[in-house]
Scaffold this motif. Sequence first.
Motif, PDB file in Angstrom:
ATOM      1  N   ASN A   1      -0.960 -10.028 -36.616  1.00 27.21           N
ATOM      2  CA  ASN A   1      -0.985 -10.334 -38.049  1.00 27.21           C
ATOM      3  C   ASN A   1      -0.836  -9.086 -38.911  1.00 27.21           C
ATOM      4  O   ASN A   1      -0.633  -9.186 -40.118  1.00 27.21           O
ATOM      5  CB  ASN A   1      -2.268 -11.080 -38.426  1.00 27.21           C
ATOM      6  N   GLN A   2      -0.946  -7.910 -38.278  1.00 27.32           N
ATOM      7  CA  GLN A   2      -0.747  -6.654 -38.991  1.00 27.32           C
ATOM      8  C   GLN A   2      -0.090  -5.649 -38.045  1.00 27.32           C
ATOM      9  O   GLN A   2      -0.487  -5.536 -36.880  1.00 27.32           O
ATOM     10  CB  GLN A   2      -2.080  -6.103 -39.508  1.00 27.32           C
ATOM     11  N   VAL A   3       0.898  -4.921 -38.553  1.00 23.54           N
ATOM     12  CA  VAL A   3       1.645  -3.965 -37.722  1.00 23.54           C
ATOM     13  C   VAL A   3       1.891  -2.684 -38.517  1.00 23.54           C
ATOM     14  O   VAL A   3       2.233  -2.732 -39.703  1.00 23.54           O
ATOM     15  CB  VAL A   3       3.004  -4.546 -37.268  1.00 23.54           C
TER      16      VAL A   3
ATOM     17  N   SER B   1       2.985  -3.480 -42.437  1.00 25.07           N
ATOM     18  CA  SER B   1       2.959  -4.838 -42.968  1.00 25.07           C
ATOM     19  C   SER B   1       1.867  -4.999 -44.019  1.00 25.07           C
ATOM     20  O   SER B   1       1.887  -5.934 -44.820  1.00 25.07           O
ATOM     21  CB  SER B   1       2.720  -5.848 -41.835  1.00 25.07           C
ATOM     22  N   ASP B   2       0.883  -4.079 -43.991  1.00 22.75           N
ATOM     23  CA  ASP B   2      -0.239  -4.120 -44.933  1.00 22.75           C
ATOM     24  C   ASP B   2      -0.458  -2.714 -45.464  1.00 22.75           C
ATOM     25  O   ASP B   2      -0.899  -1.825 -44.741  1.00 22.75           O
ATOM     26  CB  ASP B   2      -1.494  -4.628 -44.224  1.00 22.75           C
TER      27      ASP B   2
ATOM     28  N   GLN C   1     -11.021  -8.806 -33.437  1.00 24.95           N
ATOM     29  CA  GLN C   1      -9.570  -8.645 -33.393  1.00 24.95           C
ATOM     30  C   GLN C   1      -9.170  -7.754 -32.220  1.00 24.95           C
ATOM     31  O   GLN C   1      -9.897  -6.827 -31.844  1.00 24.95           O
ATOM     32  CB  GLN C   1      -9.072  -8.007 -34.697  1.00 24.95           C
ATOM     33  N   SER C   2      -8.008  -8.039 -31.647  1.00 28.50           N
ATOM     34  CA  SER C   2      -7.441  -7.186 -30.607  1.00 28.50           C
ATOM     35  C   SER C   2      -6.595  -6.100 -31.258  1.00 28.50           C
ATOM     36  O   SER C   2      -5.837  -6.371 -32.195  1.00 28.50           O
ATOM     37  CB  SER C   2      -6.564  -8.010 -29.657  1.00 28.50           C
ATOM     38  N   LEU C   3      -6.728  -4.878 -30.762  1.00 35.25           N
ATOM     39  CA  LEU C   3      -5.981  -3.739 -31.286  1.00 35.25           C
ATOM     40  C   LEU C   3      -5.081  -3.188 -30.179  1.00 35.25           C
ATOM     41  O   LEU C   3      -5.540  -2.947 -29.063  1.00 35.25           O
ATOM     42  CB  LEU C   3      -6.928  -2.642 -31.765  1.00 35.25           C
TER      43      LEU C   3
ATOM     44  N   LYS D   1      -2.413  -5.454 -34.708  1.00 37.41           N
ATOM     45  CA  LYS D   1      -3.726  -6.081 -34.775  1.00 37.41           C
ATOM     46  C   LYS D   1      -3.530  -7.583 -34.741  1.00 37.41           C
ATOM     47  O   LYS D   1      -2.651  -8.124 -35.431  1.00 37.41           O
ATOM     48  CB  LYS D   1      -4.445  -5.663 -36.057  1.00 37.41           C
ATOM     49  N   ALA D   2      -4.325  -8.286 -33.906  1.00 30.25           N
ATOM     50  CA  ALA D   2      -4.150  -9.734 -33.760  1.00 30.25           C
ATOM     51  C   ALA D   2      -5.479 -10.391 -33.412  1.00 30.25           C
ATOM     52  O   ALA D   2      -6.412  -9.732 -32.939  1.00 30.25           O
ATOM     53  CB  ALA D   2      -3.125 -10.045 -32.677  1.00 30.25           C
TER      54      ALA D   2
END
Length: 333
Positions: free
Chosen positions: A39-41, A60-61, A95-97, A117-118
Amino acid sequence: MTVTSIDVLDSVVDITAQTESDTISESLITTVLQLTPANQVLVLDYNAEASPEFMVVACSDIFLFEEEKDAIERVLRNCVITGENVVEFSKDDNQSLLAVPIRYGENNEIHAVVFCKADELKGDEVQLIEGLARIYENYQKIISASERDGLTGLYNRKVLTTKIDLLLDRFLIQGTSITDDPTHHHWVCIFDIDHFKQINDALGHVFGDEVILLITAMMKQSFDDEDILFRYGGDEFVVIMHPQPREEMEKTVRDFLVTVNQRDYGQAKDVSISMGAASINDQELNAITVLGFADQALYKAKQKGRNQVAFYEDLIASGELQSLVPEDDVELF
């Protein structure tokens, strides 16, 4: 999330359709977000000698890195230390990093890291992200080769303004000023070889190329590893110098001028250069403007007799130059 081979193929097409380093990074981020649970890269440059070591290239953020800097940098450093993928689980937000190293350059060293991050990353999803990162890595190598001058190996004219603007954009993305120390600035220096046409006319272009290569070797010895060196074209060169006080920068460029003067060029006898320098500050966040400042200083150095360096800020303070106010985005070279 079900990903088909067609999805992956389309993504590869999208990534390899790009022709510039920063747009490839943005395409990679879009692809990872579309094909994986991430969800974030972030894509970050890595330089062990720089401060900070990790610089955001694309994201992405825009706020992610600053808000979770400690956790992210821990994963990034583990990735660089091991030289392999690192997957960690953050208990703070469940969250997984994931961090994947990107290698390129002459020694195939780690120069960048892809961070994701997911909510959860399974084994095949980690493999997919790694595969996309490898495609990105291989294509970056191709792009990197196209950014180099064929004779000297320095960066070429094609990427000069892009490199400066990207440098400035990174600081904006990370929400910091160009430097935390107001006495330290990035500097842009432009120089060319005095009366180089006479060398070519008298001794031939092959000998002229030898002079260019000698100047290039002296640049690499005189400037810091953090500085970025360009051959702008012909006998023209540009250096983007890392943040440092004016006194330190001035000593480096004056020592460089002396080194050029003292070199034995054989039949060419005396060879000298003229240089213009300007600082990059928070008020001038535009590559064309900064290059224009340095170019005006170079012109003044030539007017005053060549074989010297002129500083834009000094020329403005003395009234020898008026402040440049660009009316459009037309290049000044």
